[in-house]
Design an enzyme around this catalytic site. Structure first.
Site, PDB file in Angstrom:
ATOM      1  N   GLU A  47     -21.879 -77.236 -20.698  1.00  0.00           N
ATOM      2  CA  GLU A  47     -21.032 -76.153 -21.217  1.00  0.00           C
ATOM      3  C   GLU A  47     -19.563 -76.563 -21.199  1.00  0.00           C
ATOM      4  OE1 GLU A  47     -22.173 -72.886 -18.683  1.00  0.00           O
ATOM      5  OE2 GLU A  47     -24.105 -72.677 -19.713  1.00  0.00           O
ATOM      6  N   GLU A  58     -31.558 -79.325 -25.119  1.00  0.00           N
ATOM      7  CA  GLU A  58     -32.246 -79.959 -26.244  1.00  0.00           C
ATOM      8  C   GLU A  58     -31.282 -80.829 -27.053  1.00  0.00           C
ATOM      9  OE1 GLU A  58     -32.426 -76.886 -25.236  1.00  0.00           O
ATOM     10  OE2 GLU A  58     -34.491 -76.142 -25.318  1.00  0.00           O
ATOM     11  N   CYS A  89     -34.338 -71.846 -26.898  1.00  0.00           N
ATOM     12  CA  CYS A  89     -33.683 -70.814 -27.703  1.00  0.00           C
ATOM     13  C   CYS A  89     -33.998 -71.054 -29.181  1.00  0.00           C
ATOM     14  CB  CYS A  89     -32.176 -70.813 -27.457  1.00  0.00           C
ATOM     15  SG  CYS A  89     -31.288 -72.208 -28.202  1.00  0.00           S
TER      16      CYS A  89
HETATM   17  N1  THU Z   1     -29.908 -73.206 -22.831  1.00  0.00           N
HETATM   18  C1  THU Z   1     -30.472 -74.429 -23.046  1.00  0.00           C
HETATM   19  O1  THU Z   1     -29.923 -75.466 -22.627  1.00  0.00           O
HETATM   20  N2  THU Z   1     -31.618 -74.495 -23.754  1.00  0.00           N
HETATM   21  C2  THU Z   1     -32.317 -73.408 -24.168  1.00  0.00           C
HETATM   22  O2  THU Z   1     -33.291 -73.547 -24.889  1.00  0.00           O
HETATM   23  C3  THU Z   1     -31.905 -72.074 -23.709  1.00  0.00           C
HETATM   24  C4  THU Z   1     -30.470 -71.978 -23.334  1.00  0.00           C
HETATM   25  C5  THU Z   1     -28.637 -73.140 -22.103  1.00  0.00           C
HETATM   26  C6  THU Z   1     -27.464 -72.779 -22.975  1.00  0.00           C
HETATM   27  C7  THU Z   1     -26.492 -72.246 -21.958  1.00  0.00           C
HETATM   28  O3  THU Z   1     -25.790 -73.356 -21.386  1.00  0.00           O
HETATM   29  C8  THU Z   1     -27.398 -71.631 -20.890  1.00  0.00           C
HETATM   30  O4  THU Z   1     -28.686 -72.167 -21.103  1.00  0.00           O
HETATM   31  C9  THU Z   1     -27.464 -70.123 -20.936  1.00  0.00           C
HETATM   32  O5  THU Z   1     -27.827 -69.670 -22.193  1.00  0.00           O
END
Ligand code: THU
Length: 133
Positions: A47, A58, A89
């Protein structure tokens, strides 16, 4: 790819999750995949202070795929901070679809399924080819 060891893949995702940089969401994610050639690749979310611009696990995994010379993802799973299996997601399901092999398998919280099981009627490269031909 038959006989995927999703226990091993989950453990690799857990190890990757420990490298996550998620100070804003406090939701570290680790992802792991086997390529069609049998290579193990992993990813973690990264992040930054501009909240909307974070990288999902991913994203870094697909970067590893490309750095390894490219190829297709035959098996995939991802985990949360507790090491539990989570669903990718929506954006990442689309990303996985871009690189998935024809026999792609994914371990989800509801068990092992295929691409259609997580992204029905996926929009993909074939749709663009239909338009351009
Ligand atoms: N996140 C992922 O890395 N992959 C996913 O498939 C779901 C969400 C991360 C994005 C963000 O840094 C955190 O999880 C919260 O949404």
């Amino acid at each position: 790819m038959s006989d995927v060891d999703f226990g091993m893949l989950t453990e690799a995702a857990r190890q990757a999750m420990r490298h996550a940089y998620a100070p804003y969401s406090r939701f570290p994610v680790g992802a792991a995949a086997l390529t069609a050639q049998g290579l193990l690749i992993t990813g973690c979310n990264v992040e930054n202070a501009s909240y909307g611009l974070g990288q999902c696990a991913e994203n870094t995994l697909v970067g590893q795929l490309q750095l390894a010379g490219g190829g297709e993802i035959a098996a995939f799973t991802c985990v949360n901070a507790a090491g539990e299996t989570i669903m990718p997601c929506g954006r990442c399901r689309q990303l996985l679809n871009e690189f998935a092999s024809a026999d792609f398998q994914i371990l989800t919280p509801e068990g092992v399924t295929d691409m259609a099981g997580i992204l029905p009627q996926a929009f993909g490269p074939q749709d663009l080819e239909e338009v351009s031909s």
